[in-house]
Design a protein around this motif. Structure first.
Motif, short mmCIF file in Angstrom:
data_model
loop_
_atom_site.label_atom_id
_atom_site.label_comp_id
_atom_site.label_asym_id
_atom_site.label_seq_id
_atom_site.Cartn_x
_atom_site.Cartn_y
_atom_site.Cartn_z
N LEU A 97 33.98 37.14 41.46
CA LEU A 97 33.04 37.37 42.56
C LEU A 97 31.93 36.32 42.59
CD1 LEU A 97 32.65 41.27 42.75
CD2 LEU A 97 34.33 39.77 43.80
N ALA A 98 31.71 35.70 41.44
CA ALA A 98 30.64 34.69 41.38
C ALA A 98 31.13 33.33 41.85
CB ALA A 98 30.13 34.58 39.94
N GLU A 99 32.45 33.19 42.00
CA GLU A 99 33.02 31.89 42.34
C GLU A 99 32.63 31.49 43.76
OE1 GLU A 99 37.29 29.96 41.13
OE2 GLU A 99 37.12 32.09 41.43
N ARG A 100 31.96 30.36 43.91
CA ARG A 100 31.59 29.84 45.23
C ARG A 100 31.94 28.36 45.25
NH1 ARG A 100 29.78 34.00 48.35
NH2 ARG A 100 28.36 32.67 49.52
N GLY A 101 31.63 27.69 46.31
CA GLY A 101 31.87 26.24 46.36
C GLY A 101 32.14 25.81 47.77
N ALA A 102 32.05 24.52 47.98
CA ALA A 102 32.31 24.01 49.33
C ALA A 102 33.14 22.74 49.25
CB ALA A 102 30.99 23.74 50.05
N PRO A 103 34.41 22.85 48.87
CA PRO A 103 35.17 24.08 48.66
C PRO A 103 35.21 24.49 47.18
CG PRO A 103 36.67 22.22 48.71
CD PRO A 103 35.29 21.66 48.84
N ASP A 104 35.75 25.70 46.91
CA ASP A 104 35.97 26.13 45.53
C ASP A 104 37.29 25.55 45.02
OD1 ASP A 104 38.07 27.70 46.48
OD2 ASP A 104 36.95 29.57 46.43
N ARG A 105 37.72 25.96 43.84
CA ARG A 105 38.90 25.30 43.23
C ARG A 105 40.19 25.57 44.01
NH1 ARG A 105 41.18 29.30 38.97
NH2 ARG A 105 39.98 31.15 39.51
N PHE A 106 40.20 26.60 44.88
CA PHE A 106 41.40 26.86 45.70
C PHE A 106 41.32 26.18 47.07
CE2 PHE A 106 41.07 30.63 42.92
CZ PHE A 106 42.27 30.48 42.23
N GLY A 107 40.11 25.65 47.38
CA GLY A 107 39.95 25.01 48.69
C GLY A 107 39.20 25.88 49.69
N ARG A 108 38.72 27.07 49.26
CA ARG A 108 37.97 27.92 50.20
C ARG A 108 36.53 27.44 50.31
NH1 ARG A 108 37.75 34.58 50.32
NH2 ARG A 108 36.10 34.76 51.88
N ASP A 109 36.05 27.34 51.54
CA ASP A 109 34.70 26.85 51.80
C ASP A 109 33.77 28.05 51.99
OD1 ASP A 109 32.39 25.70 52.65
OD2 ASP A 109 33.33 24.40 54.15
N TRP A 110 32.77 28.14 51.14
CA TRP A 110 31.87 29.30 51.16
C TRP A 110 30.57 29.03 51.92
CZ3 TRP A 110 33.19 34.11 49.42
CH2 TRP A 110 34.37 34.19 48.69
N THR A 111 30.50 27.88 52.59
CA THR A 111 29.26 27.54 53.32
C THR A 111 28.92 28.65 54.32
OG1 THR A 111 29.99 25.25 53.21
CG2 THR A 111 28.13 25.72 54.67
N GLY A 112 27.69 29.13 54.26
CA GLY A 112 27.21 30.12 55.23
C GLY A 112 27.75 31.53 55.04
N VAL A 113 28.50 31.77 53.95
CA VAL A 113 29.07 33.11 53.73
C VAL A 113 28.13 33.89 52.80
CG1 VAL A 113 31.05 34.42 52.84
CG2 VAL A 113 31.41 32.18 53.93
N ALA A 114 27.69 35.09 53.26
CA ALA A 114 26.75 35.88 52.46
C ALA A 114 27.45 36.37 51.19
CB ALA A 114 26.26 37.07 53.28
N PRO A 115 26.77 36.29 50.03
CA PRO A 115 27.39 36.84 48.81
C PRO A 115 27.56 38.35 48.94
CG PRO A 115 25.28 35.73 48.33
CD PRO A 115 25.42 35.77 49.81
N LEU A 116 28.55 38.89 48.23
CA LEU A 116 28.74 40.35 48.24
C LEU A 116 27.56 41.02 47.56
CD1 LEU A 116 32.56 40.69 47.34
CD2 LEU A 116 31.47 40.49 49.59
N ALA A 117 27.20 42.20 48.05
CA ALA A 117 26.06 42.92 47.48
C ALA A 117 26.44 44.38 47.29
CB ALA A 117 24.87 42.82 48.45
N PRO A 118 25.86 45.08 46.31
CA PRO A 118 26.20 46.49 46.12
C PRO A 118 25.74 47.34 47.31
CG PRO A 118 24.45 45.79 44.59
CD PRO A 118 24.88 44.57 45.36
N PRO A 119 26.41 48.45 47.63
CA PRO A 119 27.61 48.94 46.94
C PRO A 119 28.86 48.13 47.29
CG PRO A 119 26.96 50.42 48.74
CD PRO A 119 25.90 49.38 48.64
N TYR A 120 29.72 47.99 46.27
CA TYR A 120 30.96 47.23 46.43
C TYR A 120 32.12 48.15 46.81
CZ TYR A 120 28.30 43.73 43.85
OH TYR A 120 27.34 42.84 43.45
N CYS A 121 33.15 47.55 47.43
CA CYS A 121 34.34 48.31 47.83
C CYS A 121 35.59 47.57 47.34
CB CYS A 121 34.45 48.43 49.34
SG CYS A 121 33.00 49.09 50.16
N ALA A 122 36.67 48.30 47.10
CA ALA A 122 37.94 47.66 46.72
C ALA A 122 39.10 48.51 47.21
CB ALA A 122 38.02 47.48 45.21
N VAL A 123 40.17 47.82 47.61
CA VAL A 123 41.40 48.51 48.03
C VAL A 123 42.58 47.82 47.35
CG1 VAL A 123 42.85 49.24 49.96
CG2 VAL A 123 40.41 48.89 50.33
#
Ligand SMILES: Cc1cc2nc3c(=O)[nH]c(=O)nc-3n(C[C@H](O)[C@H](O)[C@H](O)COP(=O)(O)OP(=O)(O)OC[C@H]3O[C@@H](n4cnc5c(N)ncnc54)[C@H](O)[C@@H]3O)c2cc1C
Length: 463
Positions: free
Chosen positions: A360-386
């Motif tokens: 969840l802490a992984e960010r980057g522009a891009p990160d190691r997979f190539g995802r660009d996190w620019t302008g994306v709000a970090p996740l905040a509690p409460p968290y959800c998962a499916v």
């Protein structure tokens, strides 16, 4: 079930004759019927099931269109050329350029016609962008469900007085020596057979996702995937096409989905990812750039331990996802876990908290997979998962068509009176799952349905 066949038309007597005969009562078939009727023909729809629903009823019912009045009202600048570029970029240039241009130009006026002439009250989704779209252009009815879309289309067809024969599975195409389809044989549930003649035939019976043998042959990586489409999609268009000598294109192309709640079997909208959520495997590790698209994600999720992954997001994102009936159903079914901290969430997911926290802490522009996190709000509690798995939604390969929806012969040229629309026709996604841009399914169902209906009506009136 007897195999679909093609038989010589010579000497065959038909009980009835339709000007335009349409096989399949999903979005493509219903729109084709409305368009053919408006163009002055008397269409007849034959549908295998007792109530026409198809994969259309299972979908989110969202149709992409560029340059609509709903976009203009929302201040969204968009046009058909830009839309076509987005599709072609995702398909790596494999989409047929002429069909692509025709479809992207046709869809906006088709939605406006369905609204004005048949009362389908579309609106445009403005609170999230689907992967690969450069503008907000997904249009849907109020519930954002395909069930509402097909119910509205079916009512419009009924109001227009169009004949729909249900529990009528098309089995045989009767074809003259020059390739003209003279009529079809339909099988009734009691085993009896009826024959209907036609001046033009529109195949709107979708693809082959419900035919395991064809899936194994053309999409082996999803041979064991959950089949999430309609069981009526048994591949007749492909099998008839093979027997007729039609050109078949991009048979490995398909729409997969990497986010079906497991074991609940409920679609979790990809908005949970696009808004800033991630997917981790059972070890809590990310394994991809999730924003590339949900379609290619099906095989990636199935390749993880146990063939499962977890969508992880937060309450803000759940609020956006809740506009979808499916998401609300998933919550009601208990598929969405909630926790006030990453540690508590990891415990509920039965995975190492440190691995989940690192993911969840992984960010980057891009990160190691190539995802660009620019302008994306970090996740905040409460968290959800499916907990989710990968599924096959529908196939994208099929009968190669011209821009007027006429089916091409493998040897060149087109058949005299045979049309294809929706999943029966080769789509705009090329030969790989990654080529599927969100909405390509209903786009070609609705736009090609309208084109095939109009063109088949014109042909039938000229005969
Ligand atoms: C879960 C899910 C979500 C999706 N979400 C979206 C989305 O939001 N946006 C999007 O663009 N696409 C989406 N899709 C894809 C979309 O649903 C399809 O691309 C689209 O509905 C295809 O329409 P169609 O009319 O070609 O086929 P269908 O809606 O499947 O209709 C085909 C009909 O033909 C009938 N039929 C088949 N064979 C015969 C026969 N031999 N004789 C008589 N009748 C026959 C079937 O019973 C069926 O009713 C989704 C698909 C799924 C499964």
């Amino acid at each position: 079930m007897t195999e679909p066949t093609v038989a010589p038309a010579g000497g065959i007597a038909f009980g009835a004759e339709a000007e335009v005969l349409i096989v399949g009562g999903g979005a493509a078939g219903m729109v084709a019927a409305l368009a053919a009727a408006e163009a002055g023909a008397e269409p007849v729809v034959v549908e295998r099931e007792a109530v026409p629903r198809g994969s259309t009823a299972l979908s989110a019912g969202l149709i992409p269109a560029a340059g609509t009045r709903w976009q203009r009202d929302a201040g969204i600048a968009d046009d058909a050329a830009r839309f076509a570029d987005d599709i072609q970029r995702k398909a790596k240039g494999e989409a047929d350029a002429a069909v692509l241009a025709a479809v992207t130009r046709a869809i906006a006026p088709t939605l406006e016609w369905l609204a004005d002439a048949h009362g389908l009250a579309f609106s445009v989704v403005t609170d999230f962008l689907y992967p690969g779209h450069s503008a907000h252009r997904m249009h849907g009815l109020a519930s954002r469900s395909g069930a509402e879309l097909i119910d509205r289309l079916r009512s419009a067809v009924e109001r227009a007085g169009i004949a729909v024969a249900t529990e009528a599975a098309a089995r045989t195409l009767f074809v003259a020596g020059d390739g003209t389809v003279r009529g079809i044989g339909i099988a009734r549930p009691d085993g009896s057979e009826e024959r209907i003649g036609c001046r033009a035939l529109v195949l709107a019976c979708n693809g082959y996702g419900g035919n395991r043998a064809l899936v194994r042959r053309h999409i082996p990586e999803l041979a064991e995937a959950v089949w999430f489409g309609h069981d009526g999609n048994r591949g007749e268009a492909v099998l008839w096409g093979e027997a007729l000598g039609a050109e078949l294109r991009h048979l490995a192309g398909h729409q997969g989905h990497g986010s079906v709640a497991h074991p609940h079997g409920i679609l979790i909208t990809w908005a949970v990812i696009m808004q800033g959520g991630v997917q981790v495997n059972a070890l809590g590790e990310r394994f991809s750039d999730e924003t590339e698209g949900y379609s290619e994600q099906a095989a990636r999720v199935l390749a993880q331990p146990g063939g499962i992954a977890w969508d992880v997001f937060d309450e803000r994102i759940a609020g956006i996802a809740r506009q979808f009936e499916d998401f609300r159903s998933a919550e009601a079914a208990g598929a969405v876990l909630r926790a006030g901290s990453v540690e508590a969430l990891a415990e509920a997911m039965k995975m190492p908290p440190s691995a989940l926290a690192a993911s969840l802490a992984e960010r980057g522009a891009p990160d190691r997979f190539g995802r660009d996190w620019t302008g994306v709000a970090p996740l905040a509690p409460p968290y959800c998962a499916v907990r989710v798995t990968g599924a096959l939604f529908h196939t994208q390969g099929g009968l190669a068509i011209r821009e007027d929806a006429r089916v091409r012969r493998a040897a060149g040229g087109v058949f005299p009176n045979l049309f294809a629309a929706g999943g029966a026709a080769a789509g705009l996604s090329g030969s790989r799952a990654a080529g599927y841009l969100s909405g390509n399914g209903l786009l070609t169902a609705v736009a090609l349905g309208a084109i095939a209906g109009r063109e088949s009506a014109r042909l039938s009136r000229a005969v």
